[in-house]
Enzyme design. Structure first.
Site, mmCIF file in Angstrom:
data_model
loop_
_atom_site.group_PDB
_atom_site.id
_atom_site.type_symbol
_atom_site.label_atom_id
_atom_site.label_comp_id
_atom_site.label_asym_id
_atom_site.label_seq_id
_atom_site.Cartn_x
_atom_site.Cartn_y
_atom_site.Cartn_z
ATOM 1 N N PHE A 23 0.879 -1.147 0.050
ATOM 2 C CA PHE A 23 0.022 -0.181 0.034
ATOM 3 C C PHE A 23 0.772 1.373 -0.024
ATOM 4 C CE2 PHE A 23 -2.346 3.517 2.228
ATOM 5 C CZ PHE A 23 -3.348 3.404 1.494
ATOM 6 N N GLY A 24 0.608 2.163 -1.078
ATOM 7 C CA GLY A 24 1.492 3.322 -1.054
ATOM 8 C C GLY A 24 0.475 4.619 -0.906
ATOM 9 N N TYR A 25 0.894 5.366 0.179
ATOM 10 C CA TYR A 25 0.242 6.521 0.499
ATOM 11 C C TYR A 25 0.805 7.854 0.154
ATOM 12 C CZ TYR A 25 3.261 6.315 4.695
ATOM 13 O OH TYR A 25 4.550 6.149 5.219
ATOM 14 N N GLY A 26 2.123 7.903 -0.071
ATOM 15 C CA GLY A 26 2.819 9.035 -0.548
ATOM 16 C C GLY A 26 3.730 8.924 -1.957
ATOM 17 N N SER A 27 4.995 8.897 -2.004
ATOM 18 C CA SER A 27 5.684 8.739 -3.361
ATOM 19 C C SER A 27 5.348 7.767 -4.006
ATOM 20 C CB SER A 27 7.129 8.984 -2.965
ATOM 21 O OG SER A 27 7.580 8.155 -2.161
ATOM 22 N N GLU A 98 13.386 3.315 0.853
ATOM 23 C CA GLU A 98 12.584 3.956 2.366
ATOM 24 C C GLU A 98 13.230 3.406 3.364
ATOM 25 O OE1 GLU A 98 10.584 5.713 0.902
ATOM 26 O OE2 GLU A 98 9.513 5.151 -0.702
HETATM 27 C C1 BEZ Z 1 4.425 5.587 0.667
HETATM 28 O O1 BEZ Z 1 3.636 4.619 0.839
HETATM 29 O O2 BEZ Z 1 4.258 6.246 -0.545
HETATM 30 C C2 BEZ Z 1 5.584 5.509 1.426
HETATM 31 C C3 BEZ Z 1 6.364 4.415 1.741
HETATM 32 C C4 BEZ Z 1 7.637 4.993 2.318
HETATM 33 C C5 BEZ Z 1 7.898 6.098 2.900
HETATM 34 C C6 BEZ Z 1 7.243 7.283 2.353
HETATM 35 C C7 BEZ Z 1 6.016 6.958 1.667
#
Ligand code: BEZ
Length: 197
Positions: A23-27, A98
């Site tokens: 699951f990605g919530y940012g980049s 990350e």
């Molecule tokens: C993300 O899920 O997009 C994410 C993962 C690790 C660090 C920052 C954001």
């Protein structure tokens, strides 16, 4: 806890799995530099994204860390993002990308596109990377004008900190749906950073 989390993350055995949801919530929503088998919009419950994590390796430097996202436990909130089905070997790359304080763990994902596949269950387990307040690079909250000034003036090896925020802003608007209810602080921050440009 040391901010380099590669070794800790690689203690979690995944090799017995054929594919894993990430699951990605940012980049990870807009910078997809890894192969994936399938991609679906999804949300997780009880978490909110916040620019509370320091970045000295991507959007800042050790002397002047930028601000990037982590997830903060927030009862009643939901966090919309993008889920990718990947093979376990992909985590070797992601654990390096990350590595600055993020630990990954499994959490329930809820599909946003379920009406297309309404014959299946609405949830799956997926891995998410979270940088907790105990990690050395955690910066914590700050008033919006301070966050905006910090992000507008930070740069690192991956580029301008403002680009990270503005690409996120664009990606969240594209996903739409319930993201807009819980991400007003992100949209306000993006407006404030645009005002510096
Ligand atoms: C993300 O899920 O997009 C994410 C993962 C690790 C660090 C920052 C954001």
């Amino acid at each position: 806890m040391s901010h380099n989390t590669i070794a800790l993350n690689q203690q979690q055995a995944l090799d017995h799995l054929e594919r894993v949801w990430l699951f990605g919530y940012g980049s990870l929503i807009y910078k997809v530099d890894f192969p994936y088998l399938e991609k679906r919009p999804a949300y997780i419950e009880g978490w909110q994204r916040q620019f509370w994590q320091g970045s000295h390796d991507h959007r800042g430097t050790p002397d002047a860390p930028g601000r990037v996202l982590t997830l903060i436990k927030t009862p009643g909130a939901i966090c919309v993002g993008m889920a990718y089905a990947v093979t376990p070997d992909v985590f070797e790359h992601l654990d390096h990308r990350e590595k600055n304080g993020y630990l990954r763990f499994f959490t329930p994902l809820h599909w946003l596109d379920n009406e297309i596949n309404s014959d299946e269950t609405n949830t799956a387990e997926g891995l998410v990377y979270v940088a907790s307040p105990e990690n050395e690079a955690f910066l914590g909250p700050a008033p919006l004008p301070d966050l905006a000034r910090h992000i507008a003036h930070s740069h690192g090896p991956s580029g301008a900190n403002s680009e990270y925020l503005l690409r996120l802003d664009e990606a969240l608007r594209e996903i739409g749906g319930p993201a807009h209810d819980y991400d007003q602080h992100i949209f306000a921050l993006a407006d404030a950073v645009r005002a510096f440009e």
